[in-house]
Design a protein around this motif. Structure first.
Motif, short mmCIF file in Angstrom:
data_model
loop_
_atom_site.label_atom_id
_atom_site.label_comp_id
_atom_site.label_asym_id
_atom_site.label_seq_id
_atom_site.Cartn_x
_atom_site.Cartn_y
_atom_site.Cartn_z
N MET A 164 -4.18 -12.86 7.14
CA MET A 164 -5.51 -12.56 7.67
C MET A 164 -6.36 -11.74 6.70
O MET A 164 -7.58 -11.70 6.82
CB MET A 164 -5.38 -11.80 8.99
N LEU A 165 -5.71 -11.07 5.75
CA LEU A 165 -6.42 -10.26 4.77
C LEU A 165 -6.08 -10.73 3.37
O LEU A 165 -5.09 -11.42 3.14
CB LEU A 165 -6.02 -8.78 4.93
N SER A 166 -6.91 -10.34 2.42
CA SER A 166 -6.65 -10.66 1.02
C SER A 166 -5.51 -9.79 0.50
O SER A 166 -5.41 -8.61 0.84
CB SER A 166 -7.90 -10.42 0.18
N ILE A 167 -4.66 -10.39 -0.34
CA ILE A 167 -3.53 -9.67 -0.92
C ILE A 167 -3.86 -9.34 -2.38
O ILE A 167 -4.05 -10.25 -3.19
CB ILE A 167 -2.25 -10.50 -0.85
N VAL A 168 -3.92 -8.06 -2.68
CA VAL A 168 -4.17 -7.58 -4.04
C VAL A 168 -3.26 -6.39 -4.30
O VAL A 168 -2.81 -5.73 -3.36
CB VAL A 168 -5.66 -7.17 -4.23
N PRO A 169 -2.95 -6.09 -5.57
CA PRO A 169 -2.01 -5.00 -5.86
C PRO A 169 -2.46 -3.61 -5.39
O PRO A 169 -1.61 -2.74 -5.18
CB PRO A 169 -1.90 -5.04 -7.39
N ASN A 170 -3.76 -3.39 -5.22
CA ASN A 170 -4.22 -2.06 -4.79
C ASN A 170 -4.50 -2.00 -3.30
O ASN A 170 -5.15 -1.06 -2.83
CB ASN A 170 -5.46 -1.64 -5.58
N MET A 171 -4.01 -2.95 -2.54
CA MET A 171 -4.26 -2.99 -1.10
C MET A 171 -3.56 -1.85 -0.35
O MET A 171 -3.91 -1.53 0.78
CB MET A 171 -3.82 -4.33 -0.51
N GLY A 172 -2.58 -1.24 -0.98
CA GLY A 172 -1.84 -0.18 -0.31
C GLY A 172 -2.62 1.11 -0.15
O GLY A 172 -2.30 1.91 0.74
N PHE A 173 -3.65 1.31 -0.98
CA PHE A 173 -4.38 2.59 -0.93
C PHE A 173 -5.05 2.80 0.43
O PHE A 173 -4.86 3.84 1.06
CB PHE A 173 -5.43 2.64 -2.04
N LEU A 174 -5.82 1.81 0.88
CA LEU A 174 -6.51 1.95 2.16
C LEU A 174 -5.52 2.02 3.31
O LEU A 174 -5.75 2.76 4.28
CB LEU A 174 -7.48 0.78 2.36
N ALA A 175 -4.42 1.27 3.20
CA ALA A 175 -3.39 1.33 4.25
C ALA A 175 -2.80 2.74 4.36
O ALA A 175 -2.57 3.24 5.47
CB ALA A 175 -2.28 0.31 3.95
#
Length: 287
Positions: free
Chosen positions: A209-220
């Motif tokens: 459902m969301l875009s997968i990028v290496p920096n996606m963990g920051f907002l999570a």
């Protein structure tokens, strides 16, 4: 009404995803009393693990979720044993420094290994149904069902299993638990592994459902800390309630205004909660 129903289901699915991440972080903090700022990177790795298993190789979806979860569970235990174990009982700034280093390593390493191109995971189910005039995708309903099942299973594990009771004992008073024969370091590894696994599963489920990028963990990570602080440090029920509240705010404000305003609204709600209840909604409880 159909629009509000749509926003409600979206908010529920988002809230339950946030809950998996935040409950994992709460479990780690509650048992180990450390700051695991790289928790979002476990979420990111879980998403990429499922992407390569299901999206790139075309292997079955649900075994991929399990493989990714087990791999991150083991990674979490290894991180605890090698990096965080020596920090037991020390100032929280030590664990913060180590976890920030892990953020840089995983995010930078992810860009080198996975690339910077946005990726996505094919959905496990397709289609949807009309409820009250609102179109609800089966994917969101599935996410809600799986998340509730995992949260319920964790509650039963902590409540009735021997290992779960040992985890709760260490969270309440590690020294007293050790006097009764509980292996505290073993519980620390288990908590770190379980917390990391929950974040990885959330990443895999949301990857379609969301875009997968290496920096996606920051907002999570930011949202997980927001939820944990609002719910009360160490409180799993608080993390669940806080996650559902933020999920609903995120859904409604994003739909009506924008995603940036939704993030601001979440912070405002947290500030208000902490002004009224400095210890959070539920304080430090495990019941």
């Amino acid at each position: 009404m159909s629009e509000w129903l749509q926003m409600g289901v979206t908010g529920l699915s988002l809230g339950l995803m946030y809950a998996l991440i935040a409950i994992g972080l709460t479990l780690i903090f509650g048992v180990m009393r450390i700051v695991q700022y790289a928790h979002g990177e476990m979420y990111m790795l879980g998403a990429f693990g499922l992407y390569y298993w299901h999206g790139a190789l075309g292997l079955p979806y649900w075994p991929g979720v399990m493989v990714s979860a087990v791999a991150i569970f083991i990674l979490g235990m290894l991180l605890q044993a090698t990096l965080f174990r020596p920090l037991a009982g020390k100032n929280l700034l030590y664990s913060l420094a180590v976890s920030l280093g892990l953020v840089l390593i995983f995010a930078s390493g992810g860009q080198l290994i996975f690339g910077t191109t946005t990726k996505g995971i094919p959905s496990a189910v397709t289609g949807g149904t009309l409820i009250g005039g609102a179109y609800i995708s089966y994917e969101r309903l599935l996410i809600c069902a799986v998340s509730l099942l995992l949260i319920g299973a964790l509650w039963l594990f902590l409540r009735f299993s021997r290992q779960g009771l040992a985890l709760r004992a260490v969270a309440e008073d590690a020294q007293t638990a050790a006097l009764y024969g509980v292996k505290t370091q073993r519980m620390h590894r288990l908590a770190f592994g379980l917390g990391s696994m929950l974040a990885a599963i959330a990443g895999g489920l949301m990857g379609s459902m969301l875009s997968i990028v290496p920096n996606m963990g920051f907002l999570a990570t930011i949202k997980a800390f927001m939820i944990v602080i609002m719910g009360g440090l160490g409180s799993i029920p608080g993390a669940l309630i806080g996650a559902l509240l933020l999920g609903m705010i995120d859904s409604v404000v994003t739909t009506k205004i924008s995603g940036d305003v939704a993030l601001i609204a979440c912070f405002v709600v947290i500030f208000l909660v902490l002004v009224l209840r400095p210890s959070g909604l539920f304080g430090q409880h495990w019941d």
